[in-house]
Design a protein around this motif. Structure first.
Motif, PDB file in Angstrom:
ATOM      1  N   GLY A 115     -48.935 -18.657 -19.160  1.00  0.00           N
ATOM      2  CA  GLY A 115     -47.867 -17.680 -19.283  1.00  0.00           C
ATOM      3  C   GLY A 115     -47.879 -16.645 -18.179  1.00  0.00           C
ATOM      4  O   GLY A 115     -48.843 -16.503 -17.418  1.00  0.00           O
ATOM      5  N   THR A 116     -46.800 -15.905 -18.075  1.00  0.00           N
ATOM      6  CA  THR A 116     -46.727 -14.794 -17.139  1.00  0.00           C
ATOM      7  C   THR A 116     -47.631 -13.665 -17.631  1.00  0.00           C
ATOM      8  O   THR A 116     -48.078 -13.678 -18.785  1.00  0.00           O
ATOM      9  N   ALA A 119     -46.142 -12.327 -20.782  1.00  0.00           N
ATOM     10  CA  ALA A 119     -46.293 -13.242 -21.914  1.00  0.00           C
ATOM     11  C   ALA A 119     -47.731 -13.257 -22.410  1.00  0.00           C
ATOM     12  O   ALA A 119     -47.989 -13.307 -23.620  1.00  0.00           O
ATOM     13  N   SER A 120     -48.689 -13.218 -21.486  1.00  0.00           N
ATOM     14  CA  SER A 120     -50.101 -13.198 -21.870  1.00  0.00           C
ATOM     15  C   SER A 120     -50.428 -11.952 -22.674  1.00  0.00           C
ATOM     16  O   SER A 120     -51.126 -12.010 -23.698  1.00  0.00           O
ATOM     17  N   GLY A 194     -46.094 -24.743 -24.737  1.00  0.00           N
ATOM     18  CA  GLY A 194     -45.417 -23.453 -24.759  1.00  0.00           C
ATOM     19  C   GLY A 194     -45.803 -22.565 -25.926  1.00  0.00           C
ATOM     20  O   GLY A 194     -45.146 -21.537 -26.156  1.00  0.00           O
ATOM     21  N   ASP A 197     -46.317 -18.732 -25.174  1.00  0.00           N
ATOM     22  CA  ASP A 197     -45.061 -18.015 -24.984  1.00  0.00           C
ATOM     23  C   ASP A 197     -44.310 -17.839 -26.303  1.00  0.00           C
ATOM     24  O   ASP A 197     -43.703 -16.794 -26.561  1.00  0.00           O
ATOM     25  N   GLN A 198     -44.350 -18.862 -27.142  1.00  0.00           N
ATOM     26  CA  GLN A 198     -43.612 -18.818 -28.405  1.00  0.00           C
ATOM     27  C   GLN A 198     -44.237 -17.824 -29.377  1.00  0.00           C
ATOM     28  O   GLN A 198     -43.530 -17.034 -30.019  1.00  0.00           O
ATOM     29  N   THR A 202     -41.954 -14.438 -26.159  1.00  0.00           N
ATOM     30  CA  THR A 202     -41.229 -14.504 -24.890  1.00  0.00           C
ATOM     31  C   THR A 202     -40.451 -15.806 -24.743  1.00  0.00           C
ATOM     32  O   THR A 202     -39.718 -15.987 -23.774  1.00  0.00           O
ATOM     33  N   GLN A 203     -40.629 -16.718 -25.683  1.00  0.00           N
ATOM     34  CA  GLN A 203     -39.863 -17.962 -25.727  1.00  0.00           C
ATOM     35  C   GLN A 203     -39.430 -18.185 -27.170  1.00  0.00           C
ATOM     36  O   GLN A 203     -40.185 -17.897 -28.104  1.00  0.00           O
TER      37      GLN A 203
END
Length: 247
Positions: A115-116, A119-120, A194, A197-198, A202-203
């Motif tokens: 993740g970015t 996101a992290s 993902g 992120d989820q 962020t997703q």
């Protein structure tokens, strides 16, 4: 290396270990407590396509100790072809079990890679809000540079995790998992796509009922058509062509 007995998926020709959430977490707990190494992955139609397309990806999955069923088409084929008494609980994505590490007996240190930076941070905030005694480490992985692997390995080594979760997308995450496994002594390494992120928000995360109905793909396609159209609309046809060619 721990390997859990598997079942062959009819028509697709890949092996999976159909576990529910509690069973997978129990295997992770036991591997950590007994000091056994285990790779955890998940099979869906996308990973099956890559399994046939990329030799190194196939090798990773063939060495994994647990390959859970992360797709309703695979579960349906198992039910029919194997006449197995499997329920919808045996289809588990990474978001279905990952937060169970928070209160899993014997799990004290977990590293999340992927993740970015935003996101992290978000997924760490979520997991720490669950309580428990786990020390969570978050290392961003987007963008990923191959030359960073040694530096990342040192960061992970300093935390000394019992479980390493890599959420970088296929097949990059599997390649990174092998590179880190060669540099580190982590009992359990799991590729989780993902999920980071989820869980961090962020997703978009599909409603769970859609997963049990086999419609999670439609939700994900509608929320991110540019990124996922090829995977959900074209890749199944490519996979069918591959299977027919190999038959």
């Amino acid at each position: 290396m721990t390997v859990i007995p598997s079942l062959n998926v009819p028509l697709l020709g890949v092996a999976v270990t159909p576990l529910n959430r509690a069973e997978l977490l129990a295997h992770i707990r036991d591997a950590v407590q007994e000091g056994r190494q285990m790779l955890v992955a998940g099979h869906n139609l996308h990973s099956v396509y890559l399994w046939y397309s990329l030799p190194e990806f196939r090798d990773f999955y063939d060495r994994a100790g647990a390959v859970v069923v992360d797709g309703m088409p695979l579960l349906a084929l198992l039910r029919i072809g194997q006449r197995a008494r499997l329920r919808t609980e045996h289809r588990i994505g990474s978001t279905d079990w990952l937060d169970g590490l928070a209160d899993l007996e014997g799990i004290q240190r977990v590293t999340l890679l992927g993740g970015t930076p935003a996101a992290s941070t978000a997924v760490l905030r979520h997991l720490r809000s669950l309580g428990g005694d786990v020390a969570w480490q978050g290392i961003p992985g987007d963008p990923w540079r191959a030359e960073d692997v040694d530096e990342v390995a040192e960061e992970i080594r300093a935390h000394d995790p019992q479980v390493l979760l890599i959420g970088m997308g296929m097949p990059l995450q599997e390649r990174i998992a092998d590179q880190l496994a060669a540099r580190l002594d982590v009992p359990v390494i799991a590729t989780v796509g993902g999920a980071l992120d989820q869980l961090g928000g962020t997703q978009s995360l599909a409603p769970r009922r859609l997963g049990t109905m086999g419609l999670e793909w439609a939700w994900r396609l509608a929320t991110d058509p540019r990124r996922l159209a090829g995977r959900y609309l074209l890749e199944p046809m490519k996979l069918a062509a591959l299977l027919m060619w190999r038959a």
